[in-house]
Design a protein around this motif. Sequence first.
Motif, PDB file in Angstrom:
ATOM      1  N   GLU A  32       0.818  -1.219   0.000  1.00  0.00           N
ATOM      2  CA  GLU A  32       0.000   0.000   0.000  1.00  0.00           C
ATOM      3  C   GLU A  32       0.853   1.271   0.000  1.00  0.00           C
ATOM      4  OE1 GLU A  32      -0.427  -2.582   2.193  1.00  0.00           O
ATOM      5  OE2 GLU A  32      -2.035  -3.391   0.952  1.00  0.00           O
ATOM      6  N   SER A  33       2.020   1.218   0.594  1.00  0.00           N
ATOM      7  CA  SER A  33       2.823   2.441   0.699  1.00  0.00           C
ATOM      8  C   SER A  33       3.947   2.503  -0.331  1.00  0.00           C
ATOM      9  CB  SER A  33       3.416   2.557   2.113  1.00  0.00           C
ATOM     10  OG  SER A  33       4.429   1.597   2.324  1.00  0.00           O
ATOM     11  N   ALA A  34       4.037   1.499  -1.186  1.00  0.00           N
ATOM     12  CA  ALA A  34       5.178   1.449  -2.115  1.00  0.00           C
ATOM     13  C   ALA A  34       5.169   2.619  -3.101  1.00  0.00           C
ATOM     14  CB  ALA A  34       5.179   0.112  -2.866  1.00  0.00           C
ATOM     15  N   THR A  35       3.983   3.004  -3.563  1.00  0.00           N
ATOM     16  CA  THR A  35       3.910   4.061  -4.582  1.00  0.00           C
ATOM     17  C   THR A  35       4.372   5.406  -4.031  1.00  0.00           C
ATOM     18  OG1 THR A  35       2.103   2.894  -5.668  1.00  0.00           O
ATOM     19  CG2 THR A  35       2.391   5.216  -6.227  1.00  0.00           C
ATOM     20  N   SER A  36       3.959   5.741  -2.833  1.00  0.00           N
ATOM     21  CA  SER A  36       4.392   7.043  -2.286  1.00  0.00           C
ATOM     22  C   SER A  36       5.895   7.046  -2.026  1.00  0.00           C
ATOM     23  CB  SER A  36       3.620   7.412  -1.014  1.00  0.00           C
ATOM     24  OG  SER A  36       3.902   6.524   0.052  1.00  0.00           O
ATOM     25  N   LEU A  37       6.425   5.884  -1.685  1.00  0.00           N
ATOM     26  CA  LEU A  37       7.863   5.818  -1.456  1.00  0.00           C
ATOM     27  C   LEU A  37       8.633   5.943  -2.780  1.00  0.00           C
ATOM     28  CD1 LEU A  37      10.183   5.501   0.522  1.00  0.00           C
ATOM     29  CD2 LEU A  37       9.893   3.017   0.415  1.00  0.00           C
ATOM     30  N   GLU A  38       8.151   5.283  -3.823  1.00  0.00           N
ATOM     31  CA  GLU A  38       8.781   5.442  -5.144  1.00  0.00           C
ATOM     32  C   GLU A  38       8.870   6.922  -5.537  1.00  0.00           C
ATOM     33  OE1 GLU A  38       7.105   1.332  -7.343  1.00  0.00           O
ATOM     34  OE2 GLU A  38       6.103   3.259  -7.649  1.00  0.00           O
TER      35      GLU A  38
ATOM     36  N   SER C  33       9.975  19.148  -3.702  1.00  0.00           N
ATOM     37  CA  SER C  33       9.867  17.722  -3.388  1.00  0.00           C
ATOM     38  C   SER C  33       9.376  17.472  -1.966  1.00  0.00           C
ATOM     39  CB  SER C  33      11.228  17.040  -3.599  1.00  0.00           C
ATOM     40  OG  SER C  33      12.159  17.414  -2.589  1.00  0.00           O
ATOM     41  N   ALA C  34       9.076  18.528  -1.238  1.00  0.00           N
ATOM     42  CA  ALA C  34       8.717  18.352   0.176  1.00  0.00           C
ATOM     43  C   ALA C  34       7.414  17.570   0.341  1.00  0.00           C
ATOM     44  CB  ALA C  34       8.614  19.717   0.861  1.00  0.00           C
ATOM     45  N   THR C  35       6.458  17.803  -0.537  1.00  0.00           N
ATOM     46  CA  THR C  35       5.149  17.159  -0.368  1.00  0.00           C
ATOM     47  C   THR C  35       5.233  15.647  -0.574  1.00  0.00           C
ATOM     48  OG1 THR C  35       4.065  19.183  -1.087  1.00  0.00           O
ATOM     49  CG2 THR C  35       2.750  17.169  -1.152  1.00  0.00           C
ATOM     50  N   SER C  36       5.974  15.212  -1.578  1.00  0.00           N
ATOM     51  CA  SER C  36       6.069  13.756  -1.791  1.00  0.00           C
ATOM     52  C   SER C  36       6.815  13.094  -0.642  1.00  0.00           C
ATOM     53  CB  SER C  36       6.726  13.429  -3.140  1.00  0.00           C
ATOM     54  OG  SER C  36       8.080  13.833  -3.173  1.00  0.00           O
ATOM     55  N   LEU C  37       7.757  13.822  -0.073  1.00  0.00           N
ATOM     56  CA  LEU C  37       8.492  13.251   1.062  1.00  0.00           C
ATOM     57  C   LEU C  37       7.594  13.163   2.303  1.00  0.00           C
ATOM     58  CD1 LEU C  37      11.122  12.124   2.160  1.00  0.00           C
ATOM     59  CD2 LEU C  37      11.901  14.466   2.569  1.00  0.00           C
ATOM     60  N   GLU C  38       6.813  14.202   2.548  1.00  0.00           N
ATOM     61  CA  GLU C  38       5.855  14.136   3.665  1.00  0.00           C
ATOM     62  C   GLU C  38       4.966  12.894   3.553  1.00  0.00           C
ATOM     63  OE1 GLU C  38       5.031  18.978   4.328  1.00  0.00           O
ATOM     64  OE2 GLU C  38       3.654  17.749   3.124  1.00  0.00           O
ATOM     65  N   HIS C  39       4.394  12.696   2.372  1.00  0.00           N
ATOM     66  CA  HIS C  39       3.484  11.561   2.191  1.00  0.00           C
ATOM     67  C   HIS C  39       4.198  10.232   2.392  1.00  0.00           C
ATOM     68  CE1 HIS C  39       0.593  14.136  -0.467  1.00  0.00           C
ATOM     69  NE2 HIS C  39       0.515  14.421   0.822  1.00  0.00           N
ATOM     70  N   ALA C  40       5.389  10.127   1.834  1.00  0.00           N
ATOM     71  CA  ALA C  40       6.121   8.856   1.949  1.00  0.00           C
ATOM     72  C   ALA C  40       6.478   8.563   3.402  1.00  0.00           C
ATOM     73  CB  ALA C  40       7.385   8.891   1.085  1.00  0.00           C
ATOM     74  N   ILE C  41       6.884   9.585   4.134  1.00  0.00           N
ATOM     75  CA  ILE C  41       7.219   9.368   5.549  1.00  0.00           C
ATOM     76  C   ILE C  41       5.968   8.930   6.313  1.00  0.00           C
ATOM     77  CG2 ILE C  41       7.991  10.470   7.693  1.00  0.00           C
ATOM     78  CD1 ILE C  41       9.732  12.366   6.020  1.00  0.00           C
ATOM     79  N   GLU C  42       4.872   9.619   6.077  1.00  0.00           N
ATOM     80  CA  GLU C  42       3.630   9.271   6.782  1.00  0.00           C
ATOM     81  C   GLU C  42       3.227   7.827   6.503  1.00  0.00           C
ATOM     82  OE1 GLU C  42       1.759  13.822   6.658  1.00  0.00           O
ATOM     83  OE2 GLU C  42       1.012  12.294   5.270  1.00  0.00           O
ATOM     84  N   GLU C  43       3.239   7.450   5.236  1.00  0.00           N
ATOM     85  CA  GLU C  43       2.788   6.090   4.892  1.00  0.00           C
ATOM     86  C   GLU C  43       3.795   5.041   5.357  1.00  0.00           C
ATOM     87  OE1 GLU C  43       1.319   5.418   0.991  1.00  0.00           O
ATOM     88  OE2 GLU C  43      -0.182   6.997   1.127  1.00  0.00           O
ATOM     89  N   ALA C  44       5.066   5.363   5.320  1.00  0.00           N
ATOM     90  CA  ALA C  44       6.089   4.395   5.750  1.00  0.00           C
ATOM     91  C   ALA C  44       5.956   4.096   7.242  1.00  0.00           C
ATOM     92  CB  ALA C  44       7.493   4.926   5.439  1.00  0.00           C
ATOM     93  N   ILE C  45       5.879   5.139   8.040  1.00  0.00           N
ATOM     94  CA  ILE C  45       5.861   4.932   9.497  1.00  0.00           C
ATOM     95  C   ILE C  45       4.524   4.343   9.956  1.00  0.00           C
ATOM     96  CG2 ILE C  45       6.115   6.076  11.750  1.00  0.00           C
ATOM     97  CD1 ILE C  45       8.746   5.801  10.117  1.00  0.00           C
ATOM     98  N   THR C  46       3.451   4.697   9.261  1.00  0.00           N
ATOM     99  CA  THR C  46       2.142   4.118   9.627  1.00  0.00           C
ATOM    100  C   THR C  46       2.129   2.602   9.443  1.00  0.00           C
ATOM    101  OG1 THR C  46       1.120   6.200   8.955  1.00  0.00           O
ATOM    102  CG2 THR C  46      -0.362   4.359   9.295  1.00  0.00           C
ATOM    103  N   ASN C  47       3.026   2.078   8.610  1.00  0.00           N
ATOM    104  CA  ASN C  47       3.145   0.618   8.487  1.00  0.00           C
ATOM    105  C   ASN C  47       3.529  -0.049   9.802  1.00  0.00           C
ATOM    106  OD1 ASN C  47       2.731   0.055   5.660  1.00  0.00           O
ATOM    107  ND2 ASN C  47       4.740   0.950   5.209  1.00  0.00           N
ATOM    108  N   GLN C  48       4.222   0.672  10.657  1.00  0.00           N
ATOM    109  CA  GLN C  48       4.773   0.018  11.841  1.00  0.00           C
ATOM    110  C   GLN C  48       3.681  -0.336  12.855  1.00  0.00           C
ATOM    111  OE1 GLN C  48       8.126   2.685  12.946  1.00  0.00           O
ATOM    112  NE2 GLN C  48       9.406   1.064  12.128  1.00  0.00           N
TER     113      GLN C  48
END
Lengths: 110, 110, 110, 110
Positions: A32-38, C33-48
Amino acid sequence: MDPSAREEACFEAGIKFGALYHQFAGTPVSPESATSLEHAIEEAITNQPHCESVAVDIDPEKLDTEHGYTELGGEHMTVEMGIEYEGREVTARMAMENGYPLMAIESVTE
Amino acid sequence: MDPSAREEACFEAGIKFGALYHQFAGTPVSPESATSLEHAIEEAITNQPHCESVAVDIDPEKLDTEHGYTELGGEHMTVEMGIEYEGREVTARMAMENGYPLMAIESVTE
Amino acid sequence: MDPSAREEACFEAGIKFGALYHQFAGTPVSPESATSLEHAIEEAITNQPHCESVAVDIDPEKLDTEHGYTELGGEHMTVEMGIEYEGREVTARMAMENGYPLMAIESVTE
Amino acid sequence: MDPSAREEACFEAGIKFGALYHQFAGTPVSPESATSLEHAIEEAITNQPHCESVAVDIDPEKLDTEHGYTELGGEHMTVEMGIEYEGREVTARMAMENGYPLMAIESVTE
């Protein structure tokens, strides 16, 4: 000897690959989070000098979801990159080869 | 065109610099812990393919100790590296230049 | 003594903050690029595990753009997080305080 | 409710574990370089506030040496940590459990 523009371009390409890998390896990732990380990886690395393009493909089928997520590693992604240095262009790629995430130059313009 | 051995050597040098920087930037560091961090970085990066030598110098006088420690950044260290690829040798260096941690090839053997 | 559910919830909150900071600090970031990084961090950490919500706000005005981009640090972002452990909820926050990116528990449910 | 000193101590313990893991996971490591990495991790994390002790044990027998080195992951190490916050002491531990690097509080002083 001093490096040529082509050699500088190859050096710059290497920097981006090392940076990309060691900045983002270990990031918690799920299908689910792979796309935002890419997207974030692509936009982050494209910020760096001489970096014209970055394409990251995380294969959701390779992500172990036994615990709901896994940590991003070389075995989950392929990366293609375009570097330009004083008119010389390098394309380089990272993909798995024999169980190792191999980073390689694909071509250098004359 | 395919890359030459010299270009491959430069690519490999770049990978190590990007890896070193993005793996270890952000590490909590103080004047007391700088030496163990230098050694660990040197030994860690020397593990990587084609890497003959790595010398890391963290300047304790540049470490902000207002909170007892700071996070390692490019402004705190210089790095020298020797890479060997199919008989070609690259020496490269990272040091601050105009407020930016510049990574540069110093020489490539013929 | 064994930890209580509330203490476990606080431990889990701390893990997520340490992970977030040390995974992503150092990422090349620009206002673009700040917005894509915000989203990726949010989705990555929410996995935990036990992580219910993560909100990351990178302030583009705090990003030094002298070299086109900078490396993400605590001084650029605020983070709010919600953790749930066996029915206990913790909200925690990271923000700058006296030049230091302070991570703090805001509240724990009874 | 506001957090108690014990809860704050647990939060601080979590921060250190998350920091340790996400700062150093991915570091190139071999049986030869494991000791310097253990020391550097211990000294780096001990810099952080409220951190009294850190012991890292990287098991050289668990390191895959097919390519000469591997990338440090949770499966290679155990970590013990002592945290002190306003007189409350937490001991916490990271070790593999069911294929997952579990971080857990072992005890909290009254």
